[in-house]
Scaffold this active site. Structure first.
Site, PDB file in Angstrom:
ATOM      1  N   ASP A  41      -0.174   5.136   0.691  1.00  0.00           N
ATOM      2  CA  ASP A  41      -0.468   6.157   1.707  1.00  0.00           C
ATOM      3  C   ASP A  41      -0.408   5.549   3.103  1.00  0.00           C
ATOM      4  O   ASP A  41      -1.176   4.639   3.424  1.00  0.00           O
ATOM      5  CB  ASP A  41      -1.868   6.747   1.475  1.00  0.00           C
ATOM      6  CG  ASP A  41      -1.961   7.548   0.186  1.00  0.00           C
ATOM      7  OD1 ASP A  41      -1.136   8.452  -0.008  1.00  0.00           O
ATOM      8  OD2 ASP A  41      -2.879   7.287  -0.630  1.00  0.00           O
ATOM      9  N   ASP A  66       0.881  -1.158   0.000  1.00  0.00           N
ATOM     10  CA  ASP A  66       0.000   0.000   0.000  1.00  0.00           C
ATOM     11  C   ASP A  66       0.933   1.226   0.000  1.00  0.00           C
ATOM     12  O   ASP A  66       2.116   1.111   0.348  1.00  0.00           O
ATOM     13  CB  ASP A  66      -0.860  -0.036   1.269  1.00  0.00           C
ATOM     14  CG  ASP A  66      -1.681   1.219   1.427  1.00  0.00           C
ATOM     15  OD1 ASP A  66      -2.331   1.639   0.454  1.00  0.00           O
ATOM     16  OD2 ASP A  66      -1.662   1.801   2.533  1.00  0.00           O
TER      17      ASP A  66
HETATM   18  C1  BG6 Z   1      -5.735   5.624  -0.337  1.00  0.00           C
HETATM   19  C2  BG6 Z   1      -5.852   6.410   0.915  1.00  0.00           C
HETATM   20  O1  BG6 Z   1      -4.421   5.201  -0.507  1.00  0.00           O
HETATM   21  O2  BG6 Z   1      -6.128   6.393  -1.479  1.00  0.00           O
HETATM   22  C3  BG6 Z   1      -7.265   6.953   1.045  1.00  0.00           C
HETATM   23  O3  BG6 Z   1      -5.566   5.601   2.036  1.00  0.00           O
HETATM   24  C4  BG6 Z   1      -7.626   7.751  -0.189  1.00  0.00           C
HETATM   25  O4  BG6 Z   1      -7.338   7.733   2.191  1.00  0.00           O
HETATM   26  C5  BG6 Z   1      -7.458   6.893  -1.429  1.00  0.00           C
HETATM   27  O5  BG6 Z   1      -8.976   8.179  -0.100  1.00  0.00           O
HETATM   28  C6  BG6 Z   1      -7.730   7.665  -2.712  1.00  0.00           C
HETATM   29  O6  BG6 Z   1      -6.735   8.634  -2.865  1.00  0.00           O
HETATM   30  P1  BG6 Z   1      -6.717   9.775  -3.960  1.00  0.00           P
HETATM   31  O7  BG6 Z   1      -5.309  10.315  -3.901  1.00  0.00           O
HETATM   32  O8  BG6 Z   1      -7.048   9.154  -5.280  1.00  0.00           O
HETATM   33  O9  BG6 Z   1      -7.746  10.767  -3.546  1.00  0.00           O
HETATM   34 MG    MG Z   2      -2.768   3.250   3.406  1.00  0.00          MG
END
Ligand code: BG6
Ligand code: MG
Length: 222
Positions: A11, A9
Site C-alpha cells: 500500500d 511494502d
Molecule cells: C498496510 C496499510 O499496508 O495494511 C495500512 O499501510 C493498513 O494502512 C494495513 O491498515 C492493513 O490493511 P488491511 O487491508 O488488512 O486492512
Molecule cells: Mg505502505
C-alpha cells in the site's frame, strides 16, 4: 553491500491504496463521531487493521468490546473492498513493474511485505502476484509494523541476511521496522522525505538495480 533481496511494502509503494484506506477509515470515524484527518491517517500508515482501529477509538476516548472491534473492522474492510473493486494492472505505480522484472531477471530475490490481509487479492487484481518469491502479509504476522517481524520473516523466507536486503516503504512505521531489523530502508514519498529512511526517492519511475546499488553504496557506513 551487494543487493541480493528486495522487500516491497504494497500500500503506497506498489499501488496507491493509502488514500482508499483513508476514505474508508474516515467514513467509520465519522459514524463514530471521532475527528479523523488526513494527517491523523498518515501517522497510522503501515499499521495493522486492529492497530489502526484501536488508535482511532483511543483518540475518541471510546471503549468497545472485542466483538464490536471485529464488527467495526469488518465494516471498514467491506467499504474499503468496495472502493478498490475496480483496481487493475493500470493502477500499478510508475516504474514498479519494470523494476520488479529487471530485479527478477538479474537474480535478485523478491518478497512482498505488507501488513494488509488483502495483499494477495490486490496483487492478483493488478496482475503481479506471481512475480514475488515470497509473500508475508497481515495473515501471517503476530506483530504490526514498526515491529520488524514482517521483514525478518521475509529475509528468512528468501534465505538472506537483513543486511543484503533493501526495503521499499512509504510509511514511517515501515521505515522504523526496516531499520530496527537491520535492513537498508528506502523511503518512497512524493511529499517530502521519511525522516528515518537511509535514503528517499519520490517514486520508483526509472529506478534500476544499478541506481539502487549506487544509492545503497553512497549510504554505506564508513
Ligand atoms: C498496510 C496499510 O499496508 O495494511 C495500512 O499501510 C493498513 O494502512 C494495513 O491498515 C492493513 O490493511 P488491511 O487491508 O488488512 O486492512
Ligand atoms: Mg505502505
Amino acid at each position: 553491500m551487494k543487493i541480493l533481496g528486495c522487500l516491497f511494502d504494497m500500500d503506497g509503494v506498489i499501488v496507491d491504496t493509502a488514500k482508499h484506506h483513508y476514505i474508508a477509515w474516515k467514513s467509520l470515524a465519522d459514524e463514530l463521531a471521532i475527528p479523523f484527518t488526513e494527517v491523523d491517517n498518515n501517522a497510522l500508515k503501515g499499521r495493522s487493521r486492529l492497530d489502526r482501529l484501536e488508535c482511532i477509538l483511543r483518540s475518541g476516548n471510546l471503549e468497545v468490546s472485542s466483538k464490536t472491534k471485529i464488527e467495526l473492522m469488518e465494516k471498514k474492510n467491506q467499504l474499503y473492498l468496495k472502493i478498490i473493486d475496480s483496481l487493475g494492472p493500470g493502477d500499478i505505480r510508475p516504474g514498479v513493474k519494470e523494476l520488479i522484472l529487471e530485479l527478477r531477471q538479474k537474480g535478485v530475490r523478491l518478497c512482498l511485505c505488507s501488513s494488509s490481509k488483502n495483499a494477495s487479492s490486490i496483487l492478483k487484481s493488478i496482475g503481479i502476484l506471481n512475480l514475488f518469491d515470497g509473500i508475508v502479509d497481515g495473515n501471517n504476522l503476530m506483530l504490526s509494523k514498526p515491529d520488524p517481524e514482517v521483514f525478518i520473516k521475509a529475509s528468512k523466507l528468501l534465505g538472506l541476511t537483513p543486511s543484503a536486503c533493501v526495503v521499499f516503504e512509504d510509511a514511517e512505521s515501515g521505515i522504523e521496522a526496516a531499520r530496527s531489523g537491520g535492513f537498508f530502508a528506502l523511503g518512497i514519498s512524493a511529499e517530502g522525505s521519511l525522516k528515518n529512511a537511509h535514503a528517499n526517492v519520490k517514486d520508483l519511475a526509472h529506478m534500476s538495480l544499478d541506481k539502487l546499488q549506487a544509492i545503497v553504496d553512497s549510504h554505506a557506513p564508513n
